[in-house]
Design an enzyme around this catalytic site. Structure first.
Site, PDB file in Angstrom:
ATOM      1  NE  ARG A   1      -2.342   0.646   3.769  1.00  0.00           N
ATOM      2  CZ  ARG A   1      -1.747   1.329   4.747  1.00  0.00           C
ATOM      3  NH1 ARG A   1      -1.424   2.596   4.570  1.00  0.00           N
ATOM      4  NH2 ARG A   1      -1.461   0.761   5.901  1.00  0.00           N
TER       5      ARG A   1
ATOM      6  CG  HIS B   1      -6.247   1.674   6.395  1.00  0.00           C
ATOM      7  ND1 HIS B   1      -6.320   0.398   5.903  1.00  0.00           N
ATOM      8  CD2 HIS B   1      -7.401   1.888   7.061  1.00  0.00           C
ATOM      9  CE1 HIS B   1      -7.460  -0.156   6.262  1.00  0.00           C
ATOM     10  NE2 HIS B   1      -8.146   0.735   6.967  1.00  0.00           N
TER      11      HIS B   1
ATOM     12  CE1 TYR C   1       1.277   2.579   8.584  1.00  0.00           C
ATOM     13  CE2 TYR C   1      -0.015   4.236   9.747  1.00  0.00           C
ATOM     14  CZ  TYR C   1       0.175   3.403   8.661  1.00  0.00           C
ATOM     15  OH  TYR C   1      -0.752   3.395   7.629  1.00  0.00           O
TER      16      TYR C   1
END
Length: 386
Positions: A278, A282, A291
């Protein structure tokens, strides 16, 4: 907006960002027919499933990925401008979706999550129909039976059970078709997915479980969810699992064809793990710079599925500059149409939320509807008082 510029977007890394809690060791073993450098490699098992692909077919796959990415980029921009409430981007996962989507037959049935915009494109769903739910004007926007493409499923993993039940029905009817269910690495940890594996195996259901392992379940890396590669989980349930290069559209096409044909022959379920990445957030409510490291994302940008196929097309003389120029113009036209359609969508009926809560009505719902009506009326009263 060019394909290359879209692929190269880099979210700003915050000053406090730490490196991702993961290491990038050796590449996992997977099925690959087109390398990141655009080189065609042979595979005795899966080459037969793309043996009849023509230069025109290859250009079609490239067109699918480019237009899907442009649609996705436009939707992301619309959300940032307040036109959509939320958007789940597929940036980086185009090959997994287009390859698998083009492997399906018209009579197959597809159960998506909420990120399968490329699969929807392959099933003939108008991309603007995908945006109604994210704008809040409807609960889906298309008839699932028109394209054998179910409405998007927000509840993580539950569509795998729906797909399994549907596939069991297909088998009992003796139909020559298959079912494919899409989900992500995060959903693979849900009990619904394990239950669907159990039932599909026991009943030999003609279903393909297509897991897009983009390696991040929001902010949780895959290694915090499993001690083995995801495709190996199928062994414990008694059916095969295959890991495929999810950024290789040819490999995704071939492996999914193989799995669907296996299902149609009555050989039961298959788990396909498309190992991909990805490249964006998200959803638009997420900030991946908190993160994961820029270095990780940059390493995957070098494996971009669209640039990979373009390199192969150019090296093989299967596409010229005229083709790419025409596609760029088509991409711009699609972006303009998407923006115009979204902004022309009507406001939703504010009272629709009270419908179909109970089959026969309910006093509490009636009371809440009356309270909401009074609340809405207060805005009109304030306007009249000015």
């Amino acid at each position: 907006m060019t394909v290359e510029s879209t692929a190269a977007r880099k979210p700003r890394r915050s000053a406090g960002t730490k490196k991702s809690p993961r290491t990038t060791g050796a590449e996992p073993e997977l099925v690959q027919l087109l390398t990141p450098e655009g080189k065609r490699v042979k595979d005795a098992t899966y080459d037969p499933y793309v043996a009849d692909i023509t230069p025109e077919d290859l250009r079609g796959l490239y067109r699918d990925m480019v237009l899907t990415r442009r649609f996705d980029a436009e939707a992301t921009s619309l959300q940032r401008q307040g036109e959509l409430g939320l958007w789940a981007s597929l940036l980086g996962q185009e090959a997994a979706q287009i390859g698998s989507g083009r492997a399906t037959r018209e009579d197959d049935y597809v159960f998506p999550t909420y990120r399968e915009h490329g699969v929807a494109w392959c099933r003939g769903v108008d991309p603007t129909n995908l945006l109604g739910m994210f704008r809040g004007v409807n609960n889906g926007g298309w008839d699932p039976n028109s394209n054998n493409f179910h409405l998007y499923t927000i509840v993580i993993g539950s569509q795998t059970l729906h797909a399994t039940g549907y596939a069991m029905g297909v088998a009992k009817d003796g139909a020559d078709s298959a079912v494919i269910a899409y989900f992500g690495d995060g959903a693979s940890s849900q009990g619904d997915v394990a239950e669907s594996f159990t039932f599909s195996a026991v009943y030999n259901a003609p279903v393909v479980f297509f897991c897009q392992n983009n390696q991040w379940a929001i902010s949780e890396p895959t290694e915090r969810q499993t001690r083995v590669p995801l495709y190996q989980r199928a062994q414990g349930f008694g059916f095969p699992g295959v890991r495929v290069d999810g950024n290789d559209v040819l490999a995704c096409l071939a492996v999914t064809k193989w799995a669907l044909e296996r299902a149609r022959r009555g050989e039961g379920p298959t788990l396909v793990e498309a190992f991909t990445y990805r490249m964006g957030a998200h959803t638009t409510s997420d900030d991946p710079t908190k993160y994961r490291a820029d270095e990780e994302r940059e390493s995957w940008e070098a494996k971009d599925p669209i640039l990979r196929l373009r390199t192969y097309l150019e090296a093989s003389n299967h596409a010229d500059e005229g083709f790419f120029a025409e596609l760029e113009a088509e991409s711009e036209a699609l972006g303009k149409r998407v923006r115009e359609v979204v902004r022309a969508m009507p406001d939703p009926d504010h009272f629709a939320i009270f419908e179909n809560v109970y089959a026969d009505g309910h006093a509490l719902v009636d009371e809440e509807r009356a309270q909401f009506a009074a609340y809405q009326a207060s805005f009109a009263d304030e306007g009249e008082g000015k």
